[in-house]
Design a protein around this motif. Structure first.
Motif: not given
Length: 362
Positions: A279-283
């Motif tokens: 989630r932090a990298a690509v939502g």
């Protein structure tokens, strides 16, 4: 008068019935894991240890388990996991299992080592995903991808945790071989003879599967198919992020049902860190699915509360297949959905968005 058969109320009831019905060697093939089966046991044990904090005074007069997987609507957030040689469990094998998945409204994943060809399974009309092992013959990989595309598969699932098969001692002790009328439908393989202490399936797999699979091969595959790519067999969050950035549409947090590295983390234990990293990298662009140990609707709800978009259902689907072909498969999948709905109502969750907001104690 013979006693009436026990009612099928839970997937565990189906497990007990399938264990009585199947030949001992086939049952061990379905049931067992690698090594001492620490990881196999941990998958379900750790799901059992997830506690939920229900919300109260919420209107749950109408509860919807409907969700989306890979951009398509599903009546419940689950798909049938890829499992090989299903005609060992039921004469109709993958044909019946796919028909059962269709009746339940969930996707069905065709294994590279399916005992029915993907083209024949497609005739059932099921929503198909195709699972791919990385083969030593790159031309055979390309051919399988093309066959999956032409058969109408909606996604391609690359298994990334199997450079070789884990030591599945139950199969080795039985010198397991497939029944004579069961074979890999996508290959022409020479039947392996019985060798004491050797699983014939492990020998065949070692001859076919390439242990040199790397990130470069993932790039090669991504360039050669337009199908959404799912990477199955990821436990480390860094690997999940790398797969997402390489173009994967989904990652499956999985230890191969406890059948590969014995001592690998339980899938649900690895899930929260993978969700956070992805989630932090690509939502929300990449689905995160949980595979391993899901036996109840409460387990499924726990996975959702820990951030999963859905789950893969493995052995329970085979238990249903053993009991009643398509009808049995659909019934077990239906039980999981019914249990999920009950659990959601009792936890104060009218929909999956509310389920995702539940607080867990893990």
């Amino acid at each position: 008068m013979a006693p009436a058969p026990a009612p099928l109320l839970t997937p565990a009831d189906a497990e007990a019935a399938a264990a009585r019905l199947l030949p001992a060697d086939v049952w061990d093939f379905v049931r067992s894991g690698a090594g001492t089966e620490r990881t196999l046991t941990a998958n379900t044990t750790m799901l059992d240890r997830v506690s939920l904090l229900p919300r109260v005074l919420v209107d749950v007069s109408a509860v919807s388990t409907a969700g989306r997987l890979l951009g398509s609507d599903v009546p419940a957030p689950m798909a049938v996991a890829p499992m090989a040689y299903q005609r060992a469990v039921h004469p109709d094998g993958e044909l019946a299992a796919a028909a059962g998945a269709l009746a339940a409204g969930v996707p069905f994943t065709v294994s590279t080592f399916s005992s029915v060809a993907v083209e024949d399974i497609a005739v059932t009309g099921a929503d198909l995903w195709f699972q791919l092992y990385w083969l030593r013959d790159r031309g055979a990989v390309a051919e399988l991808v093309a066959r999956a595309e032409q058969a109408g598969a909606r996604a391609l699932m690359l298994t990334v945790d199997t450079p070789r098969l884990g030591r599945r001692l139950a199969d080795m002790r039985r010198s397991f071989t497939l029944p004579p009328d069961v074979a890999a439908a996508h290959f022409s393989l020479n039947a392996e003879g019985v060798q004491a202490g050797v699983s014939a399936l492990a020998a065949q797999t070692a001859a076919l599967v390439d242990p040199a699979l790397s990130w470069a091969d993932l790039d090669w595959l991504r360039e050669r198919t337009s199908l959404p790519l799912i990477c199955k067999g990821i436990l480390h969050p860094d690997d999940a992020v790398r797969a997402a950035r390489a173009g994967a549409a989904a990652v499956v947090v999985s230890n191969h049902g406890g059948r590969q590295l014995d001592g690998a983390a339980a899938s649900v234990t690895a899930l929260p860190a993978v969700v956070t990293a992805v989630r932090a990298a690509v939502g929300d662009k990449v689905d995160v699915l949980l595979d391993g140990g899901v036996r109840t609707g409460a387990h499924l709800l726990s996975a959702l509360a820990l951030g999963a978009d859905g789950v893969l259902v493995g052995r329970p689907a085979l238990w249903g297949l053993a009991l009643g072909g398509a009808t049995g498969t659909a019934r077990v999948l239906g039980l999981l959905r019914a249990e999920l709905e009950d659990a959601m109502a009792l936890a104060g969750c009218p929909d999956l968005a509310a389920a995702a907001r539940l607080t867990t104690i893990h």
